[in-house]
Design an enzyme around this catalytic site. Structure first.
Site, PDB file in Angstrom:
ATOM      1  N   GLU A 165     -28.347 -17.990  37.777  1.00  0.00           N
ATOM      2  CA  GLU A 165     -26.980 -18.351  37.374  1.00  0.00           C
ATOM      3  C   GLU A 165     -26.335 -17.347  36.420  1.00  0.00           C
ATOM      4  O   GLU A 165     -25.792 -17.730  35.373  1.00  0.00           O
ATOM      5  CB  GLU A 165     -26.945 -19.764  36.785  1.00  0.00           C
ATOM      6  N   GLU A 372     -31.370 -24.915  43.553  1.00  0.00           N
ATOM      7  CA  GLU A 372     -31.155 -26.091  42.700  1.00  0.00           C
ATOM      8  C   GLU A 372     -30.119 -26.986  43.345  1.00  0.00           C
ATOM      9  O   GLU A 372     -29.122 -26.501  43.900  1.00  0.00           O
ATOM     10  CB  GLU A 372     -30.647 -25.707  41.298  1.00  0.00           C
TER      11      GLU A 372
HETATM   12  C1  BGP Z   1     -28.380 -25.212  36.029  1.00  0.00           C
HETATM   13  C2  BGP Z   1     -29.555 -24.481  35.401  1.00  0.00           C
HETATM   14  C3  BGP Z   1     -30.786 -25.296  35.226  1.00  0.00           C
HETATM   15  C4  BGP Z   1     -30.557 -26.755  34.922  1.00  0.00           C
HETATM   16  C5  BGP Z   1     -29.442 -27.335  35.784  1.00  0.00           C
HETATM   17  C6  BGP Z   1     -29.055 -28.738  35.422  1.00  0.00           C
HETATM   18  O1  BGP Z   1     -27.196 -24.680  35.522  1.00  0.00           O
HETATM   19  O2  BGP Z   1     -29.898 -23.359  36.177  1.00  0.00           O
HETATM   20  O3  BGP Z   1     -31.601 -24.648  34.285  1.00  0.00           O
HETATM   21  O4  BGP Z   1     -30.460 -26.997  33.585  1.00  0.00           O
HETATM   22  O5  BGP Z   1     -28.287 -26.549  35.752  1.00  0.00           O
HETATM   23  O6  BGP Z   1     -28.172 -28.692  34.343  1.00  0.00           O
HETATM   24  P1  BGP Z   1     -28.288 -29.611  33.069  1.00  0.00           P
HETATM   25  O7  BGP Z   1     -29.654 -29.388  32.563  1.00  0.00           O
HETATM   26  O8  BGP Z   1     -27.233 -29.151  32.137  1.00  0.00           O
HETATM   27  O9  BGP Z   1     -28.057 -30.992  33.546  1.00  0.00           O
END
Ligand code: BGP
Length: 478
Positions: A165, A372
């Site tokens: 990201e 993801e």
């Molecule tokens: C993405 C990241 C992850 C994870 C996910 C969920 O942006 O790559 O590391 O954190 O989001 O987000 P959050 O943890 O803020 O719910």
């Protein structure tokens, strides 16, 4: 497009699940690990820090055994850069080397293909102190780290991801970025950092191809389709602007080796243009990915100006990597009345998932893997240690259905790794925002026994994998 007959998920499809080092490992100062920017950040008293997280560092064997029981074909995890190089570069830490060796061996032992992210938000603190991604020396430190990882683990790792990201680190530099507070001219600094990260990525891809001809490597941005607030041409233009700034800037550089024209003119107009050289652009042209990995949680919707009627706050909360934000001369993030939201105010848009996959594939014609996708929720542990997360099953089912439609549309997709394999600490919303198939028994501040319990979604996903995505029905014995 409506299909009479759906194309099945291909044979050998990589059903997987994801985590990242700083969110799951814990052991933040053990085994010779140096601090990262995450270890030095402050998160307020309400949520936990990242010191223990899910304690995967000490329990990885138990966790991998559960991943094997789940049936994972691949497991996406990241290497903590400062576990290998406590100072970011220089001396290699033997204990860190051994940890990932053991993890990879354990995965291989269970026939789980490792999918390794080199860098997932946790820049070594020693590099940050010297200017982080603003300092061109960080590019060479990253390339050295990547080369070391290829050398150490390349005989057992076939799939590599460069930077997780990167677009969110730049767009939300104040939330998950590497921008020291009080940096003057933050946006210009971030776009210069972006250029450096792009170079680091291109050099790592070149090195990977030289050193490991059998391996494949790709970027892992967060890509979301962007809807216009209405059919009004100005709104469509705003959506176009945001698509270029949010998505294509990053993938055009990675795949085509050039700056996206609209994103470039945006940076010029705002005074954010990075300093670049022809020699650097040549490196960007040479570094080519073998595939594109992308993270998708929700679509975005933007308009040309502030919304009047739908009652949505424009821009969304800044503190959230999913919200579009606001720049009235370019785009204004708005609500989307067609979509539901989750408990954390993130939109849920499975059809947008299909649209996003199609847009990426059509533009770049490279194989895709989802690294993801998932639902954060306040799961409840019952007295008999069960977690009835039917809402997560519904979210995943709806998204996997759309993936199959995308495949039927002609998209070449070779894997799906929902977030997350096991509960871990959210980027900025603590441990109670859970995503995993496996529950970790702890609270924000009470570590309890950190025991692992299989959620209902575990049984469901297990069957999805066993049937190669053919049986997505909700009902499952649990
Ligand atoms: C993405 C990241 C992850 C994870 C996910 C969920 O942006 O790559 O590391 O954190 O989001 O987000 P959050 O943890 O803020 O719910």
């Amino acid at each position: 497009m409506k299909h009479q007959q759906l194309t099945p998920f291909p044979d050998g499809f990589l059903w997987g699940a994801s985590t990242s080092a700083y969110q799951v490992e814990g052991a933040w100062n053990e085994g010779g690990k140096g601090p990262s920017v995450i270890d030095k950040a402050s998160f307020g008293d309400k949520i936990t820090d990242f010191t223990v997280t899910s304690d995967h560092y000490h329990r990885f064997k138990q966790d991998v055994a559960l991943f094997a029981e789940l049936g994972l074909k691949t497991y996406r995890f990241s290497i903590a850069w400062s576990r290998l190089f406590p100072q970011g570069s220089g001396e290699l830490n033997a204990e860190g080397v051994a940890f990932y060796q053991q993890l990879i061996d354990e995965l291989r032992h269970h026939n789980i293909e490792p999918l390794v992210t080199l860098y997932h938000f946790d820049l070594p603190w020693a590099l940050q102190e010297k200017g982080g991604w603003s300092d061109p020396a960080t590019i060479e430190a990253f390339v050295h780290f990547a080369r070391t990882a290829f050398e150490l683990y390349g005989d057992r790792v076939n799939y590599w991801l460069t930077i997780n990201e990167q677009n969110m680190m730049i767009l939300k530099g104040d939330v998950i970025g590497t921008l020291p507070p009080g940096t003057p001219d933050p946006q210009k600094t971030l776009y210069q950092q972006n250029h450096h990260m792009m170079l680091a990525q291109a050099k790592a891809m070149i090195a990977c191809h030289e050193m490991l001809p059998q391996a494949k490597i790709g970027p892992a941005p967060n890509i979301s389709c962007v809807y216009p607030a209405s059919a009004r041409p100005e709104d469509v233009l705003a959506a176009n602007n945001f698509t270029s700034i949010r998505n294509w800037l990053y993938l055009d550089l990675a795949c085509f080796g050039h700056y996206n024209a609209v994103a470039w003119s945006f940076m010029r107009e705002k005074g954010y243009l990075p300093t670049i050289t022809e020699q650097e652009m040549e490196i960007l042209r040479q570094g080519k990915p073998d595939f594109i990995a992308f993270n998708y949680y929700a679509s975005a919707t933007v308009g040309a100006d502030l919304p009047h009627s739908d009652g949505e706050e424009a821009g969304g909360k800044l503190l959230d990597q999913q919200m579009a934000g606001i720049d009235t001369s370019v785009y204004v993030g708005v609500g989307n009345r067609w979509l539901k939201k989750n408990q954390f105010n993130w939109y849920i848009d499975p059809v947008g998932f299909r649209i996003t996959a199609r847009q990426i594939y059509e533009r770049y014609r490279l194989p895709l893997i989802v690294t993801e996708n998932g639902l954060g929720a306040f799961d409840e542990l019952t007295a008999d240690n069960k977690i009835h997360d039917d809402y997560r099953i519904a979210y995943l089912r709806d998204h996997i259905e759309q993936l199959q439609l995308a495949i039927s549309d002609g998209v070449e997709l070779f894997g799906y790794c929902p977030w997350s394999a096991i509960d871990l600490v959210s980027t900025h919303q603590g441990i109670r925002k859970r995503y995993g198939f496996i529950y970790v028994n702890r609270d924000e501040h009470d570590l309890k026994d950190l025991a692992r319990f299989k959620k209902k979604s575990f049984s469901w996903y297990q069957r999805v994998i066993q049937t190669n995505g053919q049986n997505l029905a909700d009902g499952i014995d649990y």
